[in-house]
Design an enzyme around this catalytic site. Structure first.
Site, short mmCIF file in Angstrom:
data_model
loop_
_atom_site.label_atom_id
_atom_site.label_comp_id
_atom_site.label_asym_id
_atom_site.label_seq_id
_atom_site.Cartn_x
_atom_site.Cartn_y
_atom_site.Cartn_z
N SER A 41 51.58 27.32 22.60
CA SER A 41 50.16 28.29 22.87
C SER A 41 49.47 28.34 21.57
CB SER A 41 51.10 29.58 23.37
OG SER A 41 51.71 30.29 22.61
N HIS A 248 49.26 36.56 20.01
CA HIS A 248 48.88 35.22 19.68
C HIS A 248 47.53 35.67 19.00
CE1 HIS A 248 51.49 33.92 22.80
NE2 HIS A 248 51.14 32.75 22.28
#
Length: 267
Positions: A41, A248
């Site tokens: 990711s 993230h």
């Protein structure tokens, strides 16, 4: 005669202040590259928005560092098969097929899901300090005992399929700036999470170097932009409305942090 002298003077001044003529710029070789991006990711760009429809649940963003390299450098060809949730086994089984003998540049960010980044952060947020420390210690044991072999398998697979490619292994940022006033996790938990990330990055760097690959270390450039820092945050904190993007990089983290480090390493 006068024009010739002016050109000579201009070139002399440029050299004296350290300018580099465009012919010397390393980017000139890049348009001929056939570039393939692999990984999880952090490579697909989760948290950076602007996901491509073709990527589905892999959540590949046009703001991810591989896509930014493609947009800015415009290599001869580009393909990203990076996918949210990918492990080293997923790279081997599902992503290496994108490589070929004509591939000249490869990037890969992988390993966080093998040691359970998501589970660690869930434990730390929901179960408290002692369980957080225990979860990180367990992950660090996996990192020490299993990750060198798993990473070597990935890197051997890359080299076998793309024997002539330059390979850049891109690491992970450390999540927290320590020593600041910060709500949420305890200082002990934050420090332990950072310790685990640093260990994984160090193990990855050693494995990449052993394979003859370049390790692109993003830890330094994220300093001042981490969670609990006083600067612009380049990482999402816990987002209960969209858990997927938690911890993230933001679009700014990809463009201001990941992209310049990868661009420099890619040559």
């Amino acid at each position: 005669m006068r024009r010739s002298r002016l050109v000579t003077i201009a070139l002399t001044l440029a050299a004296s202040v350290g300018f580099t003529l465009p012919l010397a710029a390393p980017a000139q070789a890049a348009p001929s590259d056939r570039y393939v991006a692999l990984g999880d990711s952090y490579a697909s760009g989760v948290g950076a928005d602007s996901y491509t429809s073709e990527s589905g649940n892999c959540l590949r963003s046009t703001n991810a560092y591989p896509a930014l390299y493609n947009a800015n450098i415009q290599p001869a060809s580009y393909r990203s098969v990076a996918c949210s949730g990918a492990t080293t086994a997923d790279v081997i089984n599902n992503q290496l097929s994108a490589l070929s003998s004509t591939t000249t540049l490869v990037s890969v960010t992988i390993g966080g899901n093998d040691v359970g980044f998501a589970n660690i952060m869930s434990t730390c947020v929901l179960q408290g300090e002692s369980q957080c420390v225990a979860a990180v210690n367990s992950a660090m044991n996996v990192a020490r005992t299993q990750m060198p072999g798993r990473l070597a398998n990935v890197y051997n697979g890359i080299r076998n399929r793309a024997p002539s490619a330059r390979v850049v292994v891109v690491g992970y940022p450390v999540f927290y700036q320590l020593g600041t006033v910060c709500v949420g996790l305890t200082a002990t938990s934050r420090a332990k999470i950072n310790e685990g990330i640093n260990l994984l990055d160090d193990i990855t760097r050693t494995a990449a170097t052993s394979a003859g690959f370049t390790f692109a270390d993003v830890r330094s450039i994220f300093v001042g932009h981490q969670l609990c820092s006083y600067g612009t945050k380049w990482l999402h904190a816990l987002n209960v409305l969209n858990l997927t993007i938690s911890y993230h990089p933001t679009a700014a983290g990809q463009s201001g942090g990941y992209y310049p480090v990868f661009r420099s390493a890619a040559g």
